[in-house]
Design a protein around this motif. Structure first.
Motif, short mmCIF file in Angstrom:
data_model
loop_
_atom_site.label_atom_id
_atom_site.label_comp_id
_atom_site.label_asym_id
_atom_site.label_seq_id
_atom_site.Cartn_x
_atom_site.Cartn_y
_atom_site.Cartn_z
N GLN A 17 23.41 30.52 85.57
CA GLN A 17 22.51 29.37 85.35
C GLN A 17 21.71 29.54 84.06
OE1 GLN A 17 20.18 29.42 88.94
NE2 GLN A 17 21.66 28.20 90.07
N ASN A 18 21.47 30.77 83.67
CA ASN A 18 20.64 31.06 82.50
C ASN A 18 21.44 31.59 81.31
OD1 ASN A 18 17.92 30.55 83.68
ND2 ASN A 18 18.65 32.07 85.11
N LEU A 19 22.74 31.48 81.37
CA LEU A 19 23.60 32.01 80.32
C LEU A 19 23.57 31.10 79.10
CD1 LEU A 19 25.54 34.47 80.20
CD2 LEU A 19 27.38 32.89 80.74
N PRO A 20 23.33 31.66 77.91
CA PRO A 20 23.33 30.82 76.71
C PRO A 20 24.76 30.43 76.32
CG PRO A 20 22.97 33.11 76.12
CD PRO A 20 23.00 33.06 77.62
N GLU A 21 24.89 29.42 75.48
CA GLU A 21 26.19 29.02 74.95
C GLU A 21 26.81 30.17 74.18
OE1 GLU A 21 28.34 26.22 74.70
OE2 GLU A 21 27.17 25.50 76.40
N GLY A 22 28.13 30.22 74.16
CA GLY A 22 28.82 31.23 73.37
C GLY A 22 29.42 32.32 74.23
N MET A 58 35.08 40.41 94.36
CA MET A 58 36.15 39.97 95.25
C MET A 58 35.74 38.81 96.16
SD MET A 58 38.64 41.95 94.40
CE MET A 58 39.80 41.67 95.70
N HIS A 59 34.47 38.48 96.15
CA HIS A 59 33.96 37.39 97.00
C HIS A 59 34.60 36.07 96.58
CE1 HIS A 59 31.15 34.66 98.93
NE2 HIS A 59 30.70 35.70 99.61
N PRO A 60 35.00 35.25 97.53
CA PRO A 60 35.64 33.96 97.17
C PRO A 60 34.78 33.08 96.27
CG PRO A 60 35.78 34.35 99.54
CD PRO A 60 34.94 35.44 98.97
N ASP A 61 33.47 33.18 96.37
CA ASP A 61 32.59 32.35 95.54
C ASP A 61 32.58 32.78 94.07
OD1 ASP A 61 31.97 30.84 97.73
OD2 ASP A 61 29.98 31.73 98.05
N PHE A 62 33.03 33.98 93.77
CA PHE A 62 33.05 34.44 92.38
C PHE A 62 33.88 33.48 91.52
CE2 PHE A 62 34.75 36.91 88.83
CZ PHE A 62 33.59 37.41 88.28
N GLN A 63 35.10 33.21 91.94
CA GLN A 63 35.97 32.29 91.19
C GLN A 63 35.40 30.87 91.17
OE1 GLN A 63 38.76 32.81 89.36
NE2 GLN A 63 38.54 34.99 89.67
N LEU A 64 34.80 30.45 92.29
CA LEU A 64 34.20 29.12 92.34
C LEU A 64 33.06 28.98 91.34
CD1 LEU A 64 34.11 28.56 96.22
CD2 LEU A 64 35.70 27.53 94.57
N LEU A 65 32.25 30.02 91.21
CA LEU A 65 31.14 29.98 90.26
C LEU A 65 31.64 29.95 88.81
CD1 LEU A 65 28.65 32.44 91.95
CD2 LEU A 65 28.41 29.96 91.72
N LYS A 68 32.47 26.36 88.35
CA LYS A 68 31.27 25.52 88.38
C LYS A 68 30.52 25.56 87.05
CE LYS A 68 26.87 25.08 90.87
NZ LYS A 68 26.07 25.60 92.01
N TYR A 69 30.46 26.72 86.43
CA TYR A 69 29.72 26.87 85.18
C TYR A 69 30.64 26.91 83.95
CZ TYR A 69 25.71 27.58 88.13
OH TYR A 69 24.70 27.39 89.05
N ASN A 70 31.89 26.52 84.16
CA ASN A 70 32.86 26.42 83.07
C ASN A 70 32.96 27.72 82.27
OD1 ASN A 70 34.86 25.03 81.68
ND2 ASN A 70 33.42 24.34 80.11
N ILE A 71 33.10 28.84 83.00
CA ILE A 71 33.20 30.17 82.40
C ILE A 71 34.67 30.58 82.31
CG2 ILE A 71 32.58 32.61 82.64
CD1 ILE A 71 30.17 30.79 82.11
N ASN A 72 35.09 31.00 81.15
CA ASN A 72 36.44 31.51 80.95
C ASN A 72 36.36 33.01 80.71
OD1 ASN A 72 37.84 28.93 80.94
ND2 ASN A 72 36.78 28.59 79.03
N LEU A 73 37.07 33.78 81.52
CA LEU A 73 37.10 35.22 81.33
C LEU A 73 38.08 35.55 80.21
CD1 LEU A 73 37.21 36.50 85.02
CD2 LEU A 73 35.22 36.17 83.53
N ILE A 74 37.67 36.43 79.33
CA ILE A 74 38.53 36.86 78.23
C ILE A 74 38.51 38.39 78.17
CG2 ILE A 74 38.19 34.75 76.88
CD1 ILE A 74 36.21 36.31 75.13
N SER A 75 39.48 38.95 77.50
CA SER A 75 39.48 40.40 77.31
C SER A 75 39.15 40.70 75.85
CB SER A 75 40.83 41.00 77.69
OG SER A 75 41.84 40.48 76.89
#
Length: 77
Positions: A17-22, A58-65, A68-75
């Motif tokens: 919720q408090n994550l800045p852009e980028g 591993m919680h099912p809500d991890f992927q949902l969050l 919800k916040y339009n987060i893309n995991l990258i390496s």
């Protein structure tokens, strides 16, 4: 380090919720704790805190969050 051993789904959502852009980096050390006698040099690092981090990831809500916040995991390269 503030969340060491405290990381949970509710803390994760609060962070998002408090994550800045980028691009942001989140460092975790998920794993299993050693039951019984500790064997080897690294068994001291196998703690309940790592189990808590693993459970949150591993919680099912991890992927949902992430969605919800339009987060893309990258390496990293």
């Amino acid at each position: 380090l503030y969340f060491k051993g405290k990381f949970s789904i509710s803390i994760f959502e609060n962070l998002l919720q408090n994550l800045p852009e980028g691009t942001s980096e989140m460092m975790l050390h998920p794993g299993r704790s050693v039951k019984g006698k500790k064997i080897g040099d690294f068994s001291a690092f196998s703690t309940y805190e790592r189990e808590a981090e693993l459970a949150a990831l591993m919680h099912p809500d991890f992927q949902l969050l992430l969605g919800k916040y339009n987060i893309n995991l990258i390496s990293s390269p």
